[in-house]
Design a protein around this motif. Structure first.
Motif, PDB file in Angstrom:
ATOM      1  N   ILE A  17       0.830  -1.203   0.000  1.00 24.94           N
ATOM      2  CA  ILE A  17       0.000   0.000   0.000  1.00 24.94           C
ATOM      3  C   ILE A  17       0.866   1.255   0.000  1.00 24.94           C
ATOM      4  O   ILE A  17       0.577   2.217  -0.726  1.00 24.94           O
ATOM      5  N   ALA A  18       1.937   1.270   0.784  1.00 26.95           N
ATOM      6  CA  ALA A  18       2.819   2.438   0.827  1.00 26.95           C
ATOM      7  C   ALA A  18       3.446   2.699  -0.539  1.00 26.95           C
ATOM      8  O   ALA A  18       3.512   3.839  -0.994  1.00 26.95           O
ATOM      9  N   VAL A  19       3.886   1.649  -1.199  1.00 25.14           N
ATOM     10  CA  VAL A  19       4.496   1.796  -2.519  1.00 25.14           C
ATOM     11  C   VAL A  19       3.466   2.285  -3.534  1.00 25.14           C
ATOM     12  O   VAL A  19       3.734   3.185  -4.336  1.00 25.14           O
ATOM     13  N   GLU A  20       2.264   1.706  -3.493  1.00 20.38           N
ATOM     14  CA  GLU A  20       1.206   2.122  -4.417  1.00 20.38           C
ATOM     15  C   GLU A  20       0.817   3.576  -4.187  1.00 20.38           C
ATOM     16  O   GLU A  20       0.590   4.329  -5.139  1.00 20.38           O
ATOM     17  N   LYS A  21       0.727   3.988  -2.937  1.00 21.46           N
ATOM     18  CA  LYS A  21       0.374   5.381  -2.631  1.00 21.46           C
ATOM     19  C   LYS A  21       1.461   6.321  -3.139  1.00 21.46           C
ATOM     20  O   LYS A  21       1.164   7.366  -3.710  1.00 21.46           O
ATOM     21  N   LEU A  22       2.711   5.946  -2.968  1.00 17.70           N
ATOM     22  CA  LEU A  22       3.821   6.761  -3.463  1.00 17.70           C
ATOM     23  C   LEU A  22       3.742   6.903  -4.980  1.00 17.70           C
ATOM     24  O   LEU A  22       3.896   8.011  -5.519  1.00 17.70           O
ATOM     25  N   GLU A  23       3.485   5.811  -5.677  1.00 19.84           N
ATOM     26  CA  GLU A  23       3.368   5.870  -7.134  1.00 19.84           C
ATOM     27  C   GLU A  23       2.200   6.758  -7.554  1.00 19.84           C
ATOM     28  O   GLU A  23       2.309   7.522  -8.518  1.00 19.84           O
ATOM     29  N   LEU A  24       1.086   6.681  -6.840  1.00 19.39           N
ATOM     30  CA  LEU A  24      -0.075   7.504  -7.149  1.00 19.39           C
ATOM     31  C   LEU A  24       0.260   8.988  -6.983  1.00 19.39           C
ATOM     32  O   LEU A  24      -0.077   9.811  -7.841  1.00 19.39           O
ATOM     33  N   ILE A  25       0.911   9.331  -5.900  1.00 18.32           N
ATOM     34  CA  ILE A  25       1.269  10.726  -5.643  1.00 18.32           C
ATOM     35  C   ILE A  25       2.207  11.246  -6.722  1.00 18.32           C
ATOM     36  O   ILE A  25       2.021  12.349  -7.243  1.00 18.32           O
ATOM     37  N   ILE A  26       3.197  10.456  -7.079  1.00 13.93           N
ATOM     38  CA  ILE A  26       4.147  10.870  -8.124  1.00 13.93           C
ATOM     39  C   ILE A  26       3.418  11.097  -9.446  1.00 13.93           C
ATOM     40  O   ILE A  26       3.661  12.082 -10.140  1.00 13.93           O
ATOM     41  N   GLU A  55       5.411  22.583  -7.809  1.00 13.58           N
ATOM     42  CA  GLU A  55       6.755  22.873  -8.316  1.00 13.58           C
ATOM     43  C   GLU A  55       7.828  22.198  -7.463  1.00 13.58           C
ATOM     44  O   GLU A  55       8.762  21.598  -7.979  1.00 13.58           O
ATOM     45  N   ARG A  56       7.676  22.282  -6.153  1.00 12.71           N
ATOM     46  CA  ARG A  56       8.655  21.687  -5.236  1.00 12.71           C
ATOM     47  C   ARG A  56       8.695  20.164  -5.375  1.00 12.71           C
ATOM     48  O   ARG A  56       9.751  19.558  -5.415  1.00 12.71           O
ATOM     49  N   THR A  57       7.532  19.548  -5.494  1.00 10.87           N
ATOM     50  CA  THR A  57       7.461  18.093  -5.561  1.00 10.87           C
ATOM     51  C   THR A  57       7.809  17.576  -6.953  1.00 10.87           C
ATOM     52  O   THR A  57       8.379  16.500  -7.092  1.00 10.87           O
ATOM     53  N   ALA A  58       7.492  18.345  -7.982  1.00  8.55           N
ATOM     54  CA  ALA A  58       7.763  17.908  -9.353  1.00  8.55           C
ATOM     55  C   ALA A  58       9.253  17.816  -9.631  1.00  8.55           C
ATOM     56  O   ALA A  58       9.676  17.078 -10.516  1.00  8.55           O
ATOM     57  N   SER A  59      10.059  18.524  -8.866  1.00  9.25           N
ATOM     58  CA  SER A  59      11.502  18.482  -9.081  1.00  9.25           C
ATOM     59  C   SER A  59      12.123  17.203  -8.520  1.00  9.25           C
ATOM     60  O   SER A  59      13.313  16.977  -8.661  1.00  9.25           O
ATOM     61  N   PHE A  60      11.310  16.359  -7.902  1.00  9.89           N
ATOM     62  CA  PHE A  60      11.778  15.090  -7.353  1.00  9.89           C
ATOM     63  C   PHE A  60      12.304  14.204  -8.478  1.00  9.89           C
ATOM     64  O   PHE A  60      11.601  13.902  -9.427  1.00  9.89           O
ATOM     65  N   GLU A  61      13.561  13.818  -8.395  1.00 13.29           N
ATOM     66  CA  GLU A  61      14.201  13.028  -9.447  1.00 13.29           C
ATOM     67  C   GLU A  61      14.033  11.529  -9.243  1.00 13.29           C
ATOM     68  O   GLU A  61      14.335  10.747 -10.125  1.00 13.29           O
ATOM     69  N   GLY A  62      13.599  11.122  -8.078  1.00 11.87           N
ATOM     70  CA  GLY A  62      13.386   9.709  -7.817  1.00 11.87           C
ATOM     71  C   GLY A  62      14.506   9.111  -6.990  1.00 11.87           C
ATOM     72  O   GLY A  62      15.596   9.668  -6.890  1.00 11.87           O
ATOM     73  N   ARG A  63      14.228   8.004  -6.385  1.00 18.92           N
ATOM     74  CA  ARG A  63      15.194   7.268  -5.585  1.00 18.92           C
ATOM     75  C   ARG A  63      14.895   5.782  -5.732  1.00 18.92           C
ATOM     76  O   ARG A  63      13.782   5.386  -6.035  1.00 18.92           O
ATOM     77  N   VAL A  64      15.902   4.990  -5.469  1.00 17.45           N
ATOM     78  CA  VAL A  64      15.710   3.547  -5.455  1.00 17.45           C
ATOM     79  C   VAL A  64      15.140   3.182  -4.085  1.00 17.45           C
ATOM     80  O   VAL A  64      15.694   3.551  -3.059  1.00 17.45           O
ATOM     81  N   LEU A  74      10.043   8.021   2.200  1.00 16.30           N
ATOM     82  CA  LEU A  74       9.985   8.807   0.968  1.00 16.30           C
ATOM     83  C   LEU A  74       8.589   9.393   0.778  1.00 16.30           C
ATOM     84  O   LEU A  74       8.445  10.539   0.348  1.00 16.30           O
ATOM     85  N   LEU A  75       7.585   8.637   1.138  1.00 15.03           N
ATOM     86  CA  LEU A  75       6.210   9.109   1.041  1.00 15.03           C
ATOM     87  C   LEU A  75       6.003  10.330   1.934  1.00 15.03           C
ATOM     88  O   LEU A  75       5.370  11.308   1.531  1.00 15.03           O
ATOM     89  N   GLU A  76       6.547  10.303   3.130  1.00 15.81           N
ATOM     90  CA  GLU A  76       6.447  11.446   4.034  1.00 15.81           C
ATOM     91  C   GLU A  76       7.112  12.681   3.447  1.00 15.81           C
ATOM     92  O   GLU A  76       6.630  13.799   3.615  1.00 15.81           O
ATOM     93  N   GLN A  77       8.222  12.505   2.740  1.00 12.83           N
ATOM     94  CA  GLN A  77       8.958  13.627   2.164  1.00 12.83           C
ATOM     95  C   GLN A  77       8.340  14.114   0.864  1.00 12.83           C
ATOM     96  O   GLN A  77       8.345  15.308   0.576  1.00 12.83           O
ATOM     97  N   ALA A  78       7.834  13.206   0.047  1.00  9.43           N
ATOM     98  CA  ALA A  78       7.376  13.554  -1.297  1.00  9.43           C
ATOM     99  C   ALA A  78       5.905  13.952  -1.369  1.00  9.43           C
ATOM    100  O   ALA A  78       5.494  14.556  -2.344  1.00  9.43           O
TER     101      ALA A  78
END
Length: 187
Positions: A17-26, A55-64, A74-78
């Protein structure tokens, strides 16, 4: 059936669920960023905050992400805490959320997310994108049709007319915030 997920001692599927939520937000931030880049107008009390968060979140380049803990951190930060609803966008700040205040006034527990069923048009967290306004216009037209329906009872027609007028106000403010005195489109 009853022994499916509940019958297993391993609740690791919950970590997905955490991974899916992160993908949805991105995905949502990417779409919002593209709409802004294409010139989408945003109005309302939280319009500037909406643009800043996107603008702040769109500049996120991604992480492994190699673990669920990493995904949750990462979800808390992004997470920009932007929630698209029906004809409105909530730029969530708990301190100014009218829905949260309404729930607390009723003695209900508050979540750290908006409650669209308790949304107030006077909320300081609201922003309206052009996409939201398109939805508002469709709803206004339905209310206008209901307001002149000769088969509907008068109280229902009156309510529909009042709702159409309220939605017209939202549309008019959106358009007014989008045009400068010189007739040029503003941010």
């Amino acid at each position: 059936m009853t022994l499916s997920y509940a019958g297993y001692a391993d609740p690791s599927w919950l970590h997905d669920i955490a991974v899916e939520k992160l993908e949805l937000i991105i995905d949502h931030v990417e779409q919002d960023s593209q709409h802004l880049a294409d010139g989408e107008h945003v109005s309302g009390p939280s319009a500037d905050e909406y643009r800043a968060r996107v603008e702040r979140t769109a500049s996120f380049e991604g992480r492994v992400v190699t673990s669920v803990g990493s995904a949750e951190r990462l979800l808390e930060q992004a997470d920009p805490a932007i929630y698209h609803g029906q004809g409105m966008t909530c730029v969530w700040r708990a301190a100014t959320a009218a829905c949260r205040k309404a729930k607390l006034a009723l003695g209900l527990p508050d979540d750290d997310t908006p409650d669209e069923s308790e949304c107030r048009s006077s909320c300081a967290n609201l922003a309206y994108t052009d996409r939201d306004i398109e939805d508002v216009q469709r709803r206004r037209e339905r209310h206008r049709a209901d307001a002149v329906d000769p088969l509907a009872p008068k109280p229902r027609r009156d309510r529909a007319a009042a709702q159409a007028a309220q939605l017209s106000g939202i549309i008019d403010r959106h358009k007014a915030q989008g045009v400068s005195d010189a007739g040029e489109r503003t941010a």
